[in-house]
Design an enzyme around this catalytic site. Structure first.
Site, PDB file in Angstrom:
ATOM      1  N   CYS A   1      -1.948 -61.219 -10.450  1.00  0.00           N
ATOM      2  CA  CYS A   1      -1.796 -61.192  -9.110  1.00  0.00           C
ATOM      3  C   CYS A   1      -1.465 -59.850  -8.432  1.00  0.00           C
ATOM      4  O   CYS A   1      -1.210 -59.041  -8.999  1.00  0.00           O
ATOM      5  CB  CYS A   1      -0.311 -62.011  -8.763  1.00  0.00           C
ATOM      6  SG  CYS A   1       0.329 -62.304  -7.348  1.00  0.00           S
ATOM      7  N   GLY A   2      -1.785 -59.896  -7.076  1.00  0.00           N
ATOM      8  CA  GLY A   2      -1.487 -58.579  -6.237  1.00  0.00           C
ATOM      9  C   GLY A   2       0.026 -58.051  -6.362  1.00  0.00           C
ATOM     10  O   GLY A   2       0.294 -56.904  -6.140  1.00  0.00           O
TER      11      GLY A   2
END
Length: 159
Positions: free
Chosen positions: A36-37
């Site tokens: 995930c970012g």
């Protein structure tokens, strides 16, 4: 015993626990993901664990694959990723669902106790955080983009 304390969870190593096992501690419960970012927040979460653990605090990480298939691995892969890339020492748990019919009872409890914007109970993305007081009550809900270092003052206030 409270509803929160009775909730059963499974650690990433398969060991069954109850939230009551953390009684007397302040907690930051986070739905996490490896791809995930926001994944670099693992470093900030570990920093909180290191800073406050001796004062009765734990970060609890709950991997979830419900958002963009960003946690595709099994428990062993997740544990290895967290250890090798971020040196995670805080308790990690088995992969769960946080929304929908199969949402884990812990997340049903958290979402009801601390709804999000406009009263919505659903978790919007990975790295949503819930701060729990020593009494097991939800103190505050934080959005995924709320950085762990910005939560430190709230944690310090509970301890």
């Amino acid at each position: 015993m409270s509803e929160f304390a009775d909730i059963e969870v499974r650690r990433i190593d398969g060991e069954s626990r109850r939230m009551g096992d953390f009684a007397g501690k302040a907690l930051l419960i986070v739905n996490v993901a490896s791809k995930c970012g926001f994944t670099p927040q693992y470093a900030g979460l570990e920093a909180l664990q290191q800073r406050f653990a001796e004062r009765g605090f734990d970060v609890l990480g709950f991997p979830c694959d419900q958002f963009g298939h960003q946690e595709p691995g099994d428990e062993a892969e997740i544990r290895n990723f967290c250890t090798l890339n971020y040196g995670v020492t805080f308790p990690m748990f088995a992969k769960i669902e946080v929304n929908g019919d199969n949402a884990h009872p812990l997340y049903r409890y958290l979402k009801k106790a601390a709804p999000g914007l406009l009263g919505t109970e659903s978790i919007k993305w990975n790295f949503t955080k819930f701060l729990i007081g020593r009494d097991g009550k939800v103190v505050k809900r934080y959005a995924p983009n709320d950085k762990p270092e910005n939560i430190a003052a709230d944690i310090d206030g509970l301890l």
